[in-house]
Design a protein around this motif. Structure first.
Motif, PDB file in Angstrom:
ATOM      1  N   PRO A   9       0.813  -1.219   0.000  1.00 42.44           N
ATOM      2  CA  PRO A   9       0.000   0.000   0.000  1.00 42.44           C
ATOM      3  C   PRO A   9       0.852   1.277   0.000  1.00 42.44           C
ATOM      4  N   PRO A  10       0.607   2.183  -0.955  1.00 45.04           N
ATOM      5  CA  PRO A  10       1.402   3.417  -1.034  1.00 45.04           C
ATOM      6  C   PRO A  10       1.362   4.248   0.243  1.00 45.04           C
ATOM      7  N   PHE A  14       4.659   5.552   2.395  1.00 44.99           N
ATOM      8  CA  PHE A  14       4.953   6.941   2.762  1.00 44.99           C
ATOM      9  C   PHE A  14       5.003   7.122   4.276  1.00 44.99           C
ATOM     10  N   THR A  15       4.184   6.373   4.994  1.00 46.93           N
ATOM     11  CA  THR A  15       4.234   6.409   6.455  1.00 46.93           C
ATOM     12  C   THR A  15       5.583   5.891   6.944  1.00 46.93           C
ATOM     13  N   LEU A  16       6.065   4.831   6.324  1.00 41.85           N
ATOM     14  CA  LEU A  16       7.374   4.282   6.665  1.00 41.85           C
ATOM     15  C   LEU A  16       8.472   5.313   6.424  1.00 41.85           C
ATOM     16  N   LEU A  17       8.441   5.961   5.262  1.00 38.47           N
ATOM     17  CA  LEU A  17       9.456   6.973   4.957  1.00 38.47           C
ATOM     18  C   LEU A  17       9.425   8.119   5.969  1.00 38.47           C
ATOM     19  N   ALA A  18       8.232   8.563   6.319  1.00 41.08           N
ATOM     20  CA  ALA A  18       8.100   9.653   7.289  1.00 41.08           C
ATOM     21  C   ALA A  18       8.632   9.229   8.663  1.00 41.08           C
ATOM     22  N   ALA A  58       1.814  -3.238  10.703  1.00 45.59           N
ATOM     23  CA  ALA A  58       2.539  -2.006  11.012  1.00 45.59           C
ATOM     24  C   ALA A  58       1.643  -0.775  10.978  1.00 45.59           C
ATOM     25  N   ASP A  59       0.629  -0.810  10.147  1.00 46.17           N
ATOM     26  CA  ASP A  59      -0.205   0.372   9.927  1.00 46.17           C
ATOM     27  C   ASP A  59      -1.531   0.239  10.670  1.00 46.17           C
TER      28      ASP A  59
END
Length: 101
Positions: A9-10, A14-18, A58-59
């Motif tokens: 999931p995109p 992006f949550t991971l990158l942040a 994780a999300d």
């Protein structure tokens, strides 16, 4: 930058990158990494990447969506079962009334 397959999931990527960015900046202030001449240690990276291997775990939003989907399935099954039981009881009562008359 994150590389992942189409199924990942995109929003989670992006949550991971942040998260990685926030954690790194909390560990190494701007002046430290901007003037770095060598690699800066970031031991939390491996744990974070490991955690995000399963995006549903994780999300929190994905986890809630998964729980909601499971709840919907259970409710639909319960509703179908209740409707079937009502139909069975209703037919049994109708048959019983017809036999008594």
């Amino acid at each position: 930058m994150a590389l992942c397959d189409k199924e990942y999931p995109p929003r989670v990527a992006f949550t991971l990158l942040a998260k990685v960015n926030d954690d790194f900046c909390a560990l190494h202030p701007d002046h430290e990494w901007q003037n770095a001449t060598d690699l800066l240690p970031f031991p939390a990276l491996e744990e974070t990447l490991s955690k995000y291997q399963n995006p549903a775990e994780a999300d929190s939003i994905m986890r809630m969506e998964k729980d909601l989907d499971e709840t919907k399935i259970i409710l639909v099954c319960m509703h179908s079962s209740s409707a079937l039981q009502y139909s069975f009881v209703s037919n049994a009562k109708s048959s019983s009334l017809a036999q008594n008359n």
